[in-house]
Design a protein around this motif. Structure first.
Motif, mmCIF file in Angstrom:
data_model
loop_
_atom_site.group_PDB
_atom_site.id
_atom_site.type_symbol
_atom_site.label_atom_id
_atom_site.label_comp_id
_atom_site.label_asym_id
_atom_site.label_seq_id
_atom_site.Cartn_x
_atom_site.Cartn_y
_atom_site.Cartn_z
ATOM 1 N N ARG A 82 0.837 -1.203 0.000
ATOM 2 C CA ARG A 82 0.000 0.000 0.000
ATOM 3 C C ARG A 82 0.862 1.239 0.000
ATOM 4 N NH1 ARG A 82 -5.533 -0.670 -1.060
ATOM 5 N NH2 ARG A 82 -6.025 -2.822 -0.447
ATOM 6 N N LEU A 83 0.516 2.165 -0.879
ATOM 7 C CA LEU A 83 1.192 3.454 -0.879
ATOM 8 C C LEU A 83 0.583 4.323 0.209
ATOM 9 C CD1 LEU A 83 1.811 2.298 -3.789
ATOM 10 C CD2 LEU A 83 2.093 4.680 -4.462
ATOM 11 N N PRO A 84 1.267 5.421 0.582
ATOM 12 C CA PRO A 84 0.732 6.282 1.640
ATOM 13 C C PRO A 84 -0.702 6.731 1.389
ATOM 14 C CG PRO A 84 2.993 6.883 1.188
ATOM 15 C CD PRO A 84 2.619 5.842 0.183
ATOM 16 N N GLY A 85 -1.100 6.921 0.142
ATOM 17 C CA GLY A 85 -2.467 7.344 -0.145
ATOM 18 C C GLY A 85 -3.478 6.214 -0.123
ATOM 19 N N GLY A 86 -3.027 4.999 0.112
ATOM 20 C CA GLY A 86 -3.926 3.862 0.187
ATOM 21 C C GLY A 86 -4.043 3.062 -1.094
ATOM 22 N N LEU A 87 -3.462 3.550 -2.202
ATOM 23 C CA LEU A 87 -3.530 2.823 -3.454
ATOM 24 C C LEU A 87 -2.579 1.626 -3.441
ATOM 25 C CD1 LEU A 87 -3.517 5.720 -6.091
ATOM 26 C CD2 LEU A 87 -5.477 4.374 -5.336
ATOM 27 N N THR A 88 -2.963 0.595 -4.172
ATOM 28 C CA THR A 88 -2.041 -0.525 -4.375
ATOM 29 C C THR A 88 -1.025 -0.131 -5.444
ATOM 30 O OG1 THR A 88 -3.402 -1.493 -6.117
ATOM 31 C CG2 THR A 88 -3.870 -2.185 -3.832
ATOM 32 N N PRO A 89 0.122 -0.805 -5.497
ATOM 33 C CA PRO A 89 1.092 -0.519 -6.569
ATOM 34 C C PRO A 89 0.490 -0.660 -7.961
ATOM 35 C CG PRO A 89 2.143 -1.795 -4.845
ATOM 36 C CD PRO A 89 0.678 -1.751 -4.506
ATOM 37 N N ARG B 249 5.167 10.431 -0.765
ATOM 38 C CA ARG B 249 5.864 10.243 0.506
ATOM 39 C C ARG B 249 5.442 11.279 1.550
ATOM 40 N NH1 ARG B 249 9.802 9.241 -3.477
ATOM 41 N NH2 ARG B 249 10.696 7.159 -3.317
ATOM 42 N N PRO B 250 4.153 11.400 1.835
ATOM 43 C CA PRO B 250 3.728 12.378 2.843
ATOM 44 C C PRO B 250 4.281 12.069 4.226
ATOM 45 C CG PRO B 250 1.920 10.913 2.260
ATOM 46 C CD PRO B 250 3.010 10.663 1.267
ATOM 47 N N ASP B 251 4.495 10.792 4.540
ATOM 48 C CA ASP B 251 5.048 10.434 5.847
ATOM 49 C C ASP B 251 6.467 10.959 6.001
ATOM 50 O OD1 ASP B 251 2.707 9.161 6.354
ATOM 51 O OD2 ASP B 251 3.451 7.150 5.912
#
Length: 213
Positions: free
Chosen positions: A140-147, A186-188
């Motif tokens: 999961r990417l930071p936004g919740g999307l799968t790769p 990469r918001p985190d």
């Protein structure tokens, strides 16, 4: 020696084809124009490439070789920093990018000779970007999307930036814009880079409050 000369001549033809397509578009790029640029007769050119379509596909395949040293990969070999380097590299060769973009735009029409190439290429590129995103972010990417869902967006950003940059290079800094897009993934990391003043502020406020028994 003869074979080496033939390989060299073939590469020269492909470079000339890129130049002519960049200037005239695929439909306006004739075999005669390419032959004239490399000092061959049209019949001599056909010795290396029997049809215009064969020459076009060879140009596109060669372009991928220049970019990746072997074409799109789905083995997880890409990393985001390599993509940034590729975008920076492309910003130094507008002629190649213009040719690729012009052919990509034309290839959406029915029966265009490059349609099959681009369709297959995008399948490979999406797989490569999916593998890269999974290696860097997990499932999961930071936004919740799968790769898998994020990969087409990443590819669209790269190709879309090329069109904007070609139309107005002074207004669009392609490498910087692509790096900005990657930061959105990469918001985190951005949050972690901010000074953690909240806790200290809370502690200060607590010390200044009167204590009620």
């Amino acid at each position: 020696m003869v074979r080496a000369r033939s390989v060299e001549r073939r590469a020269e033809i492909l470079r000339a084809t890129l130049e002519v397509i960049a200037e005239r578009g695929y439909r306006g790029a004739t075999l005669g124009a390419v032959a004239e640029r490399v000092g061959l007769s049209q019949q001599g050119l056909l010795h290396y490439f029997p049809t215009k379509e064969a020459m076009l596909v060879a140009v596109l395949e060669e372009r991928d070789q220049w970019d990746t040293g072997g074409g799109p990969r789905s083995d997880g070999g890409w990393r985001s920093e390599l993509l940034c380097s590729l975008v920076e590299y492309n910003a130094m060769r507008p002629g190649v990018v213009q040719t690729f973009s012009a052919l990509l735009g034309e290839s959406v029409t029915e029966e265009h000779p490059a349609r099959e190439f681009f369709t297959h290429r995008y399948t490979q590129v999406r797989a490569s970007m999916t593998a890269m995103l999974r290696a860097e972010f997990g499932e999961r990417l930071p936004g919740g999307l799968t790769p898998e869902r994020a990969a087409p967006l990443l590819v669209a950003t790269m190709d879309g930036l090329q069109y904007q940059w070609l139309l107005d290079p002074d207004a669009v800094d392609m490498p910087a814009a692509f790096q900005d897009f990657l930061r959105l993934l990469r918001p985190d990391a951005e949050q972690a880079s901010r000074p953690e003043s909240t806790d200290a502020s809370d502690a200060s406020d607590a010390d200044s409050d009167p204590v009620h028994e």
